[in-house]
Design a protein around this motif. Structure first.
Motif, PDB file in Angstrom:
ATOM      1  N   THR A  55       0.818  -1.211   0.000  1.00 54.33           N
ATOM      2  CA  THR A  55       0.000   0.000   0.000  1.00 54.33           C
ATOM      3  C   THR A  55       0.855   1.266   0.000  1.00 54.33           C
ATOM      4  O   THR A  55       0.506   2.246  -0.649  1.00 54.33           O
ATOM      5  CB  THR A  55      -0.935  -0.013   1.213  1.00 54.33           C
ATOM      6  OG1 THR A  55      -1.685  -1.235   1.197  1.00 54.33           O
ATOM      7  CG2 THR A  55      -1.905   1.139   1.189  1.00 54.33           C
ATOM      8  N   ALA A  56       1.969   1.264   0.699  1.00 50.00           N
ATOM      9  CA  ALA A  56       2.806   2.469   0.812  1.00 50.00           C
ATOM     10  C   ALA A  56       3.380   2.926  -0.517  1.00 50.00           C
ATOM     11  O   ALA A  56       3.821   4.067  -0.636  1.00 50.00           O
ATOM     12  CB  ALA A  56       3.933   2.228   1.805  1.00 50.00           C
ATOM     13  N   THR A  57       3.383   2.084  -1.531  1.00 53.31           N
ATOM     14  CA  THR A  57       3.950   2.473  -2.818  1.00 53.31           C
ATOM     15  C   THR A  57       2.931   3.163  -3.734  1.00 53.31           C
ATOM     16  O   THR A  57       3.291   3.601  -4.820  1.00 53.31           O
ATOM     17  CB  THR A  57       4.521   1.250  -3.556  1.00 53.31           C
ATOM     18  OG1 THR A  57       3.466   0.340  -3.847  1.00 53.31           O
ATOM     19  CG2 THR A  57       5.591   0.566  -2.728  1.00 53.31           C
ATOM     20  N   LEU A  58       1.695   3.277  -3.295  1.00 56.23           N
ATOM     21  CA  LEU A  58       0.662   3.913  -4.112  1.00 56.23           C
ATOM     22  C   LEU A  58       0.812   5.424  -4.127  1.00 56.23           C
ATOM     23  O   LEU A  58       1.375   6.015  -3.197  1.00 56.23           O
ATOM     24  CB  LEU A  58      -0.735   3.558  -3.571  1.00 56.23           C
ATOM     25  CG  LEU A  58      -1.094   2.087  -3.559  1.00 56.23           C
ATOM     26  CD1 LEU A  58      -2.448   1.895  -2.881  1.00 56.23           C
ATOM     27  CD2 LEU A  58      -1.123   1.533  -4.970  1.00 56.23           C
ATOM     28  N   ASP A  59       0.253   6.076  -5.140  1.00 58.08           N
ATOM     29  CA  ASP A  59       0.254   7.531  -5.192  1.00 58.08           C
ATOM     30  C   ASP A  59      -0.551   8.112  -4.022  1.00 58.08           C
ATOM     31  O   ASP A  59      -0.218   9.173  -3.511  1.00 58.08           O
ATOM     32  CB  ASP A  59      -0.340   8.032  -6.510  1.00 58.08           C
ATOM     33  CG  ASP A  59       0.572   7.764  -7.688  1.00 58.08           C
ATOM     34  OD1 ASP A  59       1.793   7.617  -7.485  1.00 58.08           O
ATOM     35  OD2 ASP A  59       0.060   7.688  -8.818  1.00 58.08           O
ATOM     36  N   ASN A  60      -1.628   7.416  -3.613  1.00 54.49           N
ATOM     37  CA  ASN A  60      -2.472   7.876  -2.529  1.00 54.49           C
ATOM     38  C   ASN A  60      -2.727   6.712  -1.570  1.00 54.49           C
ATOM     39  O   ASN A  60      -3.816   6.130  -1.577  1.00 54.49           O
ATOM     40  CB  ASN A  60      -3.779   8.428  -3.075  1.00 54.49           C
ATOM     41  CG  ASN A  60      -4.671   8.996  -1.986  1.00 54.49           C
ATOM     42  OD1 ASN A  60      -4.247   9.158  -0.852  1.00 54.49           O
ATOM     43  ND2 ASN A  60      -5.912   9.277  -2.326  1.00 54.49           N
TER      44      ASN A  60
END
Length: 66
Positions: A55-60
């Protein structure tokens, strides 16, 4: 601990540069950014047909709270 979310493989596709995959164990493979080495996702035989994305690699990342 790492927050991840699962996507069924048929409903997901990578955009841009695809990750490089490394299989430290026969039942698990991990995808990393080919440029910087950031862990992006993993696949495992425990959940066949799914890709689990970090999840931490997402834009948001706040859009998918743990």
């Amino acid at each position: 601990m790492l927050a991840v979310f699962a996507m069924p493989d048929p409903a997901f596709r990578w955009e841009g540069t695809r990750p490089r995959w490394f299989a430290p164990l026969p039942e698990r493979s991990q995808g990393f950014c080919a440029t910087c080495g950031t862990p992006l996702a993993h696949k495992t035989t425990r959940w066949p047909g799914e890709t689990r994305l970090n999840t931490a690699t997402l834009d948001n990342p706040a859009a998918l709270p743990p």
